[in-house]
Motif scaffolding. Structure first.
Motif, mmCIF file in Angstrom:
data_model
loop_
_atom_site.group_PDB
_atom_site.id
_atom_site.type_symbol
_atom_site.label_atom_id
_atom_site.label_comp_id
_atom_site.label_asym_id
_atom_site.label_seq_id
_atom_site.Cartn_x
_atom_site.Cartn_y
_atom_site.Cartn_z
ATOM 1 N N LYS A 71 0.822 -1.212 0.000
ATOM 2 C CA LYS A 71 0.000 0.000 0.000
ATOM 3 C C LYS A 71 0.856 1.262 0.000
ATOM 4 O O LYS A 71 0.422 2.315 -0.480
ATOM 5 C CB LYS A 71 -0.929 0.004 1.218
ATOM 6 N N SER A 72 2.069 1.181 0.552
ATOM 7 C CA SER A 72 2.956 2.341 0.578
ATOM 8 C C SER A 72 4.201 2.114 -0.287
ATOM 9 O O SER A 72 5.242 2.722 -0.046
ATOM 10 C CB SER A 72 3.376 2.644 2.027
ATOM 11 N N TRP A 73 4.064 1.236 -1.291
ATOM 12 C CA TRP A 73 5.212 0.847 -2.116
ATOM 13 C C TRP A 73 5.726 2.040 -2.928
ATOM 14 O O TRP A 73 4.946 2.728 -3.595
ATOM 15 C CB TRP A 73 4.800 -0.288 -3.048
ATOM 16 N N PRO A 74 7.029 2.309 -2.891
ATOM 17 C CA PRO A 74 7.572 3.460 -3.622
ATOM 18 C C PRO A 74 7.564 3.248 -5.132
ATOM 19 O O PRO A 74 7.567 2.114 -5.613
ATOM 20 C CB PRO A 74 9.009 3.560 -3.080
ATOM 21 N N ASP A 75 7.551 4.335 -5.881
ATOM 22 C CA ASP A 75 7.600 4.253 -7.340
ATOM 23 C C ASP A 75 8.923 3.663 -7.812
ATOM 24 O O ASP A 75 8.966 2.975 -8.840
ATOM 25 C CB ASP A 75 7.399 5.636 -7.961
ATOM 26 N N LEU A 76 9.978 3.945 -7.075
ATOM 27 C CA LEU A 76 11.304 3.440 -7.446
ATOM 28 C C LEU A 76 11.896 2.684 -6.254
ATOM 29 O O LEU A 76 12.766 3.198 -5.541
ATOM 30 C CB LEU A 76 12.218 4.598 -7.856
ATOM 31 N N PRO A 77 11.450 1.452 -6.020
ATOM 32 C CA PRO A 77 11.952 0.698 -4.873
ATOM 33 C C PRO A 77 13.435 0.369 -5.033
ATOM 34 O O PRO A 77 13.920 0.118 -6.140
ATOM 35 C CB PRO A 77 11.096 -0.582 -4.884
ATOM 36 N N THR A 78 14.131 0.355 -3.934
ATOM 37 C CA THR A 78 15.545 -0.008 -3.947
ATOM 38 C C THR A 78 15.679 -1.527 -3.920
ATOM 39 O O THR A 78 14.714 -2.263 -3.698
ATOM 40 C CB THR A 78 16.263 0.574 -2.724
ATOM 41 N N GLY A 79 16.900 -1.992 -4.126
ATOM 42 C CA GLY A 79 17.155 -3.420 -4.008
ATOM 43 C C GLY A 79 16.829 -3.934 -2.622
ATOM 44 O O GLY A 79 16.277 -5.023 -2.452
ATOM 45 N N SER A 80 17.128 -3.125 -1.612
ATOM 46 C CA SER A 80 16.817 -3.497 -0.238
ATOM 47 C C SER A 80 15.307 -3.609 -0.034
ATOM 48 O O SER A 80 14.826 -4.517 0.658
ATOM 49 C CB SER A 80 17.403 -2.461 0.723
ATOM 50 N N ASP A 81 14.540 -2.692 -0.650
ATOM 51 C CA ASP A 81 13.084 -2.758 -0.566
ATOM 52 C C ASP A 81 12.570 -4.089 -1.119
ATOM 53 O O ASP A 81 11.722 -4.748 -0.505
ATOM 54 C CB ASP A 81 12.435 -1.615 -1.359
ATOM 55 N N ARG A 82 13.070 -4.460 -2.284
ATOM 56 C CA ARG A 82 12.598 -5.687 -2.929
ATOM 57 C C ARG A 82 13.027 -6.934 -2.144
ATOM 58 O O ARG A 82 12.245 -7.884 -2.024
ATOM 59 C CB ARG A 82 13.100 -5.768 -4.366
ATOM 60 N N ARG A 83 14.227 -6.941 -1.611
ATOM 61 C CA ARG A 83 14.667 -8.099 -0.821
ATOM 62 C C ARG A 83 13.817 -8.226 0.441
ATOM 63 O O ARG A 83 13.446 -9.339 0.840
ATOM 64 C CB ARG A 83 16.153 -7.978 -0.485
ATOM 65 N N HIS A 84 13.494 -7.087 1.054
ATOM 66 C CA HIS A 84 12.644 -7.104 2.254
ATOM 67 C C HIS A 84 11.270 -7.674 1.920
ATOM 68 O O HIS A 84 10.751 -8.559 2.608
ATOM 69 C CB HIS A 84 12.523 -5.691 2.822
ATOM 70 N N LEU A 85 10.652 -7.172 0.824
ATOM 71 C CA LEU A 85 9.324 -7.650 0.456
ATOM 72 C C LEU A 85 9.365 -9.125 0.060
ATOM 73 O O LEU A 85 8.446 -9.887 0.392
ATOM 74 C CB LEU A 85 8.755 -6.809 -0.686
ATOM 75 N N ALA A 86 10.430 -9.540 -0.609
ATOM 76 C CA ALA A 86 10.563 -10.958 -0.960
ATOM 77 C C ALA A 86 10.583 -11.816 0.302
ATOM 78 O O ALA A 86 9.952 -12.883 0.361
ATOM 79 C CB ALA A 86 11.836 -11.191 -1.774
ATOM 80 N N ALA A 87 11.305 -11.366 1.321
ATOM 81 C CA ALA A 87 11.379 -12.111 2.578
ATOM 82 C C ALA A 87 10.025 -12.148 3.274
ATOM 83 O O ALA A 87 9.629 -13.181 3.834
ATOM 84 C CB ALA A 87 12.437 -11.498 3.488
ATOM 85 N N VAL A 88 9.293 -11.035 3.239
ATOM 86 C CA VAL A 88 7.967 -10.986 3.878
ATOM 87 C C VAL A 88 6.999 -11.913 3.148
ATOM 88 O O VAL A 88 6.242 -12.665 3.786
ATOM 89 C CB VAL A 88 7.436 -9.541 3.922
ATOM 90 N N PHE A 89 7.013 -11.873 1.811
ATOM 91 C CA PHE A 89 6.193 -12.813 1.055
ATOM 92 C C PHE A 89 6.575 -14.257 1.401
ATOM 93 O O PHE A 89 5.719 -15.130 1.538
ATOM 94 C CB PHE A 89 6.368 -12.598 -0.448
#
Length: 302
Positions: A71-89
């Protein structure tokens, strides 16, 4: 194939996969859903084990956290953002969506950090190479279209019907499959002449055609309805199949319940196709489209 599916431009990609929540349920009710966890939750349980400690989340909390992040996903997610979301999924047991995040990372960014262990890196890299429809179709399609997740929509709670049936059901149904008229002559001819990848793709195309679908329905399900035994085992088998597809149809509908007007693609085994199409076509505000009209014939399915 991916080129054609991308032309359809779905914004929701659903898969024939159980959610982490479903896997918890079938594991908890062991007798009712005997065998389901072992057969259909191996990847979910593995990725939950790899990420629950690094994220500190159990399955329900991880589901909520994933929704909060999106819901608060940035337009330009960083690599750290994506790794965090991958771990949460992963902690939610949604390995397909974790793979989407992993696939959207540049290869140089597919590394371990405080949420992604070295074991998780190896696990995700291995899953990307798996020869199945999630890894080879759903994930690359979602990544190509800029989607952030998949929508697991399978259901095996109907397996309680099989587990409550007499032990003779399995052998009775397997004997039906061996009957000379179980499947159409064209189906048997194509199976016998599989010599190349193109032959296999041709078979897939046939199975998804009207003639191919009718052959499977007549051979397996109508054949099961004609089966005679004291317990009418064939009719119990059909009840399981119809219940499973009804619940899958409900899951698919729920995937875009909050997204009116969404374009949805469900990647599912061909034997589900006629049932899901019929069930979903009965729903309000839904139009079923033949995706084959979008496939790029010139791509030769590459």
């Amino acid at each position: 194939m991916l080129n054609g599916l991308a032309v359809y431009s779905p914004n929701i990609v659903a898969t024939e996969v159980l959610t982490g929540e479903d896997c918890l349920r079938v594991k908890f009710y062991k007798l009712k859903y005997d065998g389901v966890s072992t057969d259909y939750c191996v990847r979910q349980e593995a990725i939950i084990k790899l990420t629950s400690l690094t994220t500190g989340l159990n399955v329900p909390d991880a589901e909520e956290e994933a929704e909060r992040l999106l819901k608060s996903w940035p337009d330009l997610p960083t690599g750290s953002d994506r790794r965090h979301l991958a771990a949460v999924f992963g902690a939610a047991g949604d390995y397909g969506s974790a793979l989407v995040q992993w696939a959207r990372l540049p290869k140089a960014e597919r590394v371990s950090d405080r949420f992604i262990s070295d074991e998780m890196v190896a696990f995700l890299n291995r899953l990307l190479e798996d020869q199945n429809e999630v890894s080879q179709i759903a994930v690359p399609l979602a990544a190509r279209l800029g989607l952030e997740r998949l929508h697991p929509s399978d259901d095996h709670t109907a397996d309680s019907i099989l587990n409550s049936a007499p032990d003779e059901l399995t052998s009775a149904i397997q004997s039906l499959w061996k009957q000379p008229d179980a499947y159409s002559a064209e189906y048997r001819r194509r199976i016998a002449s599989l010599h190349s990848a193109q032959d296999l793709l041709s078979l897939y195309s046939f199975l998804n055609s009207t003639d191919g679908q009718e052959g499977v329905i007549n051979g397996e399900w109508r054949g099961a309805l004609r089966q005679r035994s004291d317990d009418l085992l064939g009719r119990q088998y059909v009840a399981w199949w119809e219940t499973r597809n009804l619940r899958m149809a409900a899951n698919i509908r729920a995937s875009f319940g909050n997204h009116p007007g969404a374009r949805v693609i469900m990647i599912v085994g061909a034997s589900h196709k006629p049932y899901l199409e019929r069930y979903i076509s009965l729903m309000h505000d839904v139009v079923v489209t033949d995706v084959t009209s979008y496939l790029d014939k010139q791509s030769k399915f590459h």
